[in-house]
Write a protein that holds these residues in place. Structure first.
Motif, short mmCIF file in Angstrom:
data_model
loop_
_atom_site.label_atom_id
_atom_site.label_comp_id
_atom_site.label_asym_id
_atom_site.label_seq_id
_atom_site.Cartn_x
_atom_site.Cartn_y
_atom_site.Cartn_z
N TYR A 98 -11.58 -5.83 4.71
CA TYR A 98 -11.04 -5.88 6.14
C TYR A 98 -10.80 -4.43 6.51
CZ TYR A 98 -9.86 -10.58 5.09
OH TYR A 98 -9.95 -11.91 4.78
N ARG A 99 -11.24 -3.35 5.67
CA ARG A 99 -11.11 -1.96 6.24
C ARG A 99 -11.23 -1.79 7.75
NH1 ARG A 99 -8.64 1.99 7.20
NH2 ARG A 99 -9.13 4.00 6.28
N PRO A 100 -12.57 -2.44 8.20
CA PRO A 100 -12.80 -1.97 9.51
C PRO A 100 -11.54 -2.53 10.53
CG PRO A 100 -14.59 -2.88 8.53
CD PRO A 100 -13.45 -3.02 7.50
N SER A 101 -10.70 -3.50 10.07
CA SER A 101 -9.63 -3.97 11.04
C SER A 101 -8.37 -3.18 10.79
CB SER A 101 -9.57 -5.50 10.69
OG SER A 101 -10.67 -6.38 11.04
N PHE A 102 -8.35 -2.13 9.81
CA PHE A 102 -7.03 -1.53 9.62
C PHE A 102 -6.94 -0.80 10.84
CE2 PHE A 102 -6.99 -1.36 4.64
CZ PHE A 102 -6.84 -2.73 4.79
N PRO A 103 -5.67 -0.25 11.28
CA PRO A 103 -5.54 0.90 12.18
C PRO A 103 -5.81 2.16 11.51
CG PRO A 103 -3.42 -0.38 11.78
CD PRO A 103 -4.56 -0.98 10.77
N ASP A 104 -5.97 3.10 12.32
CA ASP A 104 -6.43 4.63 11.71
C ASP A 104 -5.28 5.00 11.09
OD1 ASP A 104 -7.89 6.82 11.30
OD2 ASP A 104 -7.53 7.60 13.06
N TRP A 105 -4.90 4.66 10.02
CA TRP A 105 -3.87 5.23 9.12
C TRP A 105 -4.26 5.40 7.71
CZ3 TRP A 105 -0.45 0.29 10.23
CH2 TRP A 105 0.26 0.44 11.50
N PRO A 106 -3.59 6.31 7.00
CA PRO A 106 -4.10 6.68 5.58
C PRO A 106 -3.99 5.23 4.66
CG PRO A 106 -2.46 8.26 6.46
CD PRO A 106 -2.49 7.11 7.25
N VAL A 107 -4.83 5.49 3.82
CA VAL A 107 -4.94 4.04 2.89
C VAL A 107 -4.80 4.48 1.47
CG1 VAL A 107 -6.20 2.00 2.01
CG2 VAL A 107 -6.28 2.58 4.62
N ILE A 108 -3.95 3.92 0.61
CA ILE A 108 -3.83 3.78 -0.67
C ILE A 108 -4.24 2.57 -1.30
CG2 ILE A 108 -2.41 4.53 -2.78
CD1 ILE A 108 -0.58 5.95 -0.78
N GLU A 109 -5.53 2.84 -2.06
CA GLU A 109 -6.12 1.46 -2.63
C GLU A 109 -5.87 1.51 -4.50
OE1 GLU A 109 -10.34 0.25 -3.67
OE2 GLU A 109 -10.25 0.76 -1.60
N VAL A 110 -5.53 0.45 -4.69
CA VAL A 110 -5.17 0.23 -6.02
C VAL A 110 -6.39 -0.90 -6.50
CG1 VAL A 110 -2.83 0.87 -6.18
CG2 VAL A 110 -3.36 -1.63 -5.82
N GLY A 111 -6.35 -1.03 -7.82
CA GLY A 111 -7.28 -1.94 -8.30
C GLY A 111 -6.91 -3.33 -7.96
N LEU A 112 -7.34 -4.31 -9.21
CA LEU A 112 -7.16 -5.70 -8.88
C LEU A 112 -6.40 -6.37 -10.43
CD1 LEU A 112 -10.58 -6.65 -7.80
CD2 LEU A 112 -8.49 -6.35 -6.40
N GLY A 113 -5.77 -7.17 -9.99
CA GLY A 113 -5.10 -8.21 -11.36
C GLY A 113 -4.08 -7.71 -12.00
N GLU A 114 -3.85 -8.25 -13.05
CA GLU A 114 -2.53 -8.08 -13.73
C GLU A 114 -2.74 -6.66 -14.46
OE1 GLU A 114 0.39 -9.83 -13.92
OE2 GLU A 114 -0.71 -10.91 -12.44
N LYS A 115 -3.78 -6.30 -14.95
CA LYS A 115 -3.79 -4.91 -15.61
C LYS A 115 -3.61 -3.86 -14.79
CE LYS A 115 -9.06 -4.01 -14.09
NZ LYS A 115 -9.71 -5.00 -13.79
N ILE A 116 -3.21 -3.83 -13.34
CA ILE A 116 -2.84 -2.72 -12.49
C ILE A 116 -1.55 -2.60 -12.38
CG2 ILE A 116 -5.27 -2.46 -11.69
CD1 ILE A 116 -2.52 -3.19 -9.33
N LYS A 117 -0.88 -3.78 -12.79
CA LYS A 117 0.48 -3.59 -12.55
C LYS A 117 1.37 -2.83 -13.87
CE LYS A 117 0.41 -7.97 -10.37
NZ LYS A 117 0.80 -9.48 -10.37
N THR A 118 1.13 -1.46 -13.78
CA THR A 118 1.75 -0.76 -14.94
C THR A 118 2.43 0.39 -14.13
OG1 THR A 118 -0.21 0.55 -14.99
CG2 THR A 118 -0.44 -1.16 -16.38
N GLN A 119 3.10 1.25 -15.09
CA GLN A 119 3.76 2.36 -14.41
C GLN A 119 2.85 3.56 -14.03
OE1 GLN A 119 7.26 2.71 -14.31
NE2 GLN A 119 6.60 4.40 -13.15
#
Length: 83
Positions: free
Chosen positions: A45-66
């Motif tokens: 969906y990146r092409p549909s985002f407004p022209d704002w900064p994006v912070i992208e994180v990974g996927l799944g349970e393994k990224i739910k960390t401090q």
């Protein structure tokens, strides 16, 4: 059809709305807006985002960390977020 569901008067859940219209729901006085999302959403969906900064994180349970929280906070600070 778009249906709004108020949530404690602090936020709204919008069903049936399109991503490219998200900017219509951000108050003008909000200042800087930053999108925090995962890799799948960015990929599709990146092409549909407004022209704002994006912070992208990974996927799944393994990224739910401090470490992920620290990454997001660091990125927010680099972008000048203050609240």
């Amino acid at each position: 059809m778009t249906k709004e569901f108020p949530n404690y008067k602090l936020s709204r859940v919008l069903l049936g709305e399109q991503l490219q219209h998200v900017a219509n729901y951000i108050p003008e006085h909000a200042g800087k807006t930053i999108i925090i999302t995962d890799h799948n959403i960015t990929t599709h969906y990146r092409p549909s985002f407004p022209d704002w900064p994006v912070i992208e994180v990974g996927l799944g349970e393994k990224i739910k960390t401090q470490d992920t929280v620290n990454f997001i906070v660091d990125e927010l600070l680099k972008l000048g977020a203050d609240r």
